[in-house]
Design a protein around this motif. Structure first.
Motif, mmCIF file in Angstrom:
data_model
loop_
_atom_site.group_PDB
_atom_site.id
_atom_site.type_symbol
_atom_site.label_atom_id
_atom_site.label_comp_id
_atom_site.label_asym_id
_atom_site.label_seq_id
_atom_site.Cartn_x
_atom_site.Cartn_y
_atom_site.Cartn_z
ATOM 1 N N THR A 14 9.634 46.551 69.142
ATOM 2 C CA THR A 14 10.056 47.810 68.538
ATOM 3 C C THR A 14 10.763 47.510 67.224
ATOM 4 O OG1 THR A 14 10.401 48.713 70.737
ATOM 5 C CG2 THR A 14 11.366 49.923 68.912
ATOM 6 N N ASN A 15 10.319 48.152 66.151
ATOM 7 C CA ASN A 15 10.967 48.006 64.853
ATOM 8 C C ASN A 15 11.960 49.136 64.648
ATOM 9 O OD1 ASN A 15 9.509 45.728 64.070
ATOM 10 N ND2 ASN A 15 7.824 46.966 63.313
ATOM 11 N N ALA A 16 13.136 48.783 64.150
ATOM 12 C CA ALA A 16 14.170 49.781 63.868
ATOM 13 C C ALA A 16 14.825 49.419 62.551
ATOM 14 C CB ALA A 16 15.197 49.808 64.986
ATOM 15 N N PRO A 17 15.181 50.401 61.750
ATOM 16 C CA PRO A 17 15.849 50.092 60.488
ATOM 17 C C PRO A 17 17.239 49.496 60.737
ATOM 18 C CG PRO A 17 15.855 52.451 60.877
ATOM 19 C CD PRO A 17 15.008 51.831 61.946
ATOM 20 N N ARG A 18 17.664 48.651 59.828
ATOM 21 C CA ARG A 18 18.992 48.054 59.954
ATOM 22 C C ARG A 18 20.051 49.102 59.681
ATOM 23 N NH1 ARG A 18 18.375 42.102 57.207
ATOM 24 N NH2 ARG A 18 16.769 41.401 58.642
ATOM 25 N N ALA A 19 21.182 48.946 60.309
ATOM 26 C CA ALA A 19 22.258 49.923 60.196
ATOM 27 C C ALA A 19 23.350 49.434 59.250
ATOM 28 C CB ALA A 19 22.836 50.228 61.570
ATOM 29 N N ASP A 20 22.970 48.916 58.079
ATOM 30 C CA ASP A 20 23.987 48.448 57.144
ATOM 31 C C ASP A 20 24.474 49.560 56.221
ATOM 32 O OD1 ASP A 20 21.904 48.763 55.385
ATOM 33 O OD2 ASP A 20 22.057 46.758 54.521
ATOM 34 N N HIS A 21 23.842 50.709 56.256
ATOM 35 C CA HIS A 21 24.247 51.891 55.500
ATOM 36 C C HIS A 21 24.359 51.615 54.006
ATOM 37 C CE1 HIS A 21 24.946 53.922 59.264
ATOM 38 N NE2 HIS A 21 25.698 52.914 59.645
ATOM 39 N N GLY A 22 23.500 50.747 53.488
ATOM 40 C CA GLY A 22 23.480 50.473 52.060
ATOM 41 C C GLY A 22 24.531 49.496 51.586
ATOM 42 N N LEU A 23 25.310 48.927 52.482
ATOM 43 C CA LEU A 23 26.361 48.002 52.078
ATOM 44 C C LEU A 23 25.791 46.746 51.437
ATOM 45 C CD1 LEU A 23 28.871 48.328 55.042
ATOM 46 C CD2 LEU A 23 28.988 49.380 52.784
ATOM 47 N N ASN A 24 24.615 46.336 51.851
ATOM 48 C CA ASN A 24 23.986 45.168 51.253
ATOM 49 C C ASN A 24 23.703 45.424 49.778
ATOM 50 O OD1 ASN A 24 22.841 42.585 51.206
ATOM 51 N ND2 ASN A 24 20.800 43.411 51.559
ATOM 52 N N HIS A 25 23.220 46.609 49.440
ATOM 53 C CA HIS A 25 22.937 46.943 48.045
ATOM 54 C C HIS A 25 24.232 46.970 47.227
ATOM 55 C CE1 HIS A 25 18.749 47.796 48.795
ATOM 56 N NE2 HIS A 25 19.109 48.539 49.829
ATOM 57 N N LEU A 26 25.288 47.503 47.796
ATOM 58 C CA LEU A 26 26.569 47.535 47.098
ATOM 59 C C LEU A 26 27.106 46.124 46.858
ATOM 60 C CD1 LEU A 26 28.338 50.523 48.875
ATOM 61 C CD2 LEU A 26 27.321 50.483 46.603
ATOM 62 N N ALA A 27 26.916 45.246 47.808
ATOM 63 C CA ALA A 27 27.372 43.869 47.654
ATOM 64 C C ALA A 27 26.605 43.164 46.542
ATOM 65 C CB ALA A 27 27.221 43.112 48.971
ATOM 66 N N ILE A 28 25.323 43.429 46.418
ATOM 67 C CA ILE A 28 24.512 42.828 45.362
ATOM 68 C C ILE A 28 24.983 43.310 43.996
ATOM 69 C CG2 ILE A 28 22.198 42.776 44.359
ATOM 70 C CD1 ILE A 28 21.135 42.851 47.276
ATOM 71 N N VAL A 29 25.236 44.602 43.862
ATOM 72 C CA VAL A 29 25.705 45.158 42.591
ATOM 73 C C VAL A 29 27.086 44.606 42.250
ATOM 74 C CG1 VAL A 29 26.386 47.283 41.419
ATOM 75 C CG2 VAL A 29 24.305 47.239 42.786
ATOM 76 N N ARG A 30 27.960 44.525 43.234
ATOM 77 C CA ARG A 30 29.310 43.996 42.985
ATOM 78 C C ARG A 30 29.233 42.545 42.531
ATOM 79 N NH1 ARG A 30 33.573 41.361 45.716
ATOM 80 N NH2 ARG A 30 35.590 42.113 45.012
ATOM 81 N N ALA A 31 28.383 41.754 43.157
ATOM 82 C CA ALA A 31 28.232 40.354 42.761
ATOM 83 C C ALA A 31 27.724 40.245 41.331
ATOM 84 C CB ALA A 31 27.282 39.643 43.722
ATOM 85 N N PHE A 32 26.821 41.133 40.942
ATOM 86 C CA PHE A 32 26.319 41.123 39.575
ATOM 87 C C PHE A 32 27.446 41.401 38.582
ATOM 88 C CE2 PHE A 32 24.718 43.570 35.929
ATOM 89 C CZ PHE A 32 24.017 42.557 35.302
ATOM 90 N N TYR A 33 28.279 42.390 38.872
ATOM 91 C CA TYR A 33 29.378 42.715 37.967
ATOM 92 C C TYR A 33 30.411 41.590 37.904
ATOM 93 C CZ TYR A 33 27.870 47.375 36.750
ATOM 94 O OH TYR A 33 27.168 48.426 36.235
#
Length: 52
Positions: A14-33
């Protein structure tokens, strides 16, 4: 992905979406800044305008 086995021995995946609520994307942007701020300290003429 979750894998379970039925009583008859059949494997079900069974495939289910991850429940990170977009925090991974925010971490990537923060690391870039943070990288941008560090680059601006090393070469202010080139990166200073982007780090403001």
């Amino acid at each position: 992905m979750t894998r379970t086995t039925t009583s008859s021995g059949e494997a079900i995946e069974t495939n289910a979406p991850r429940a990170d609520h977009g925090l991974n994307h925010l971490a990537i942007v923060r690391a870039f800044y943070l990288d941008l701020a560090e680059w601006a300290m090393d070469d202010p003429a080139r990166w200073g305008v982007w780090a403001a």
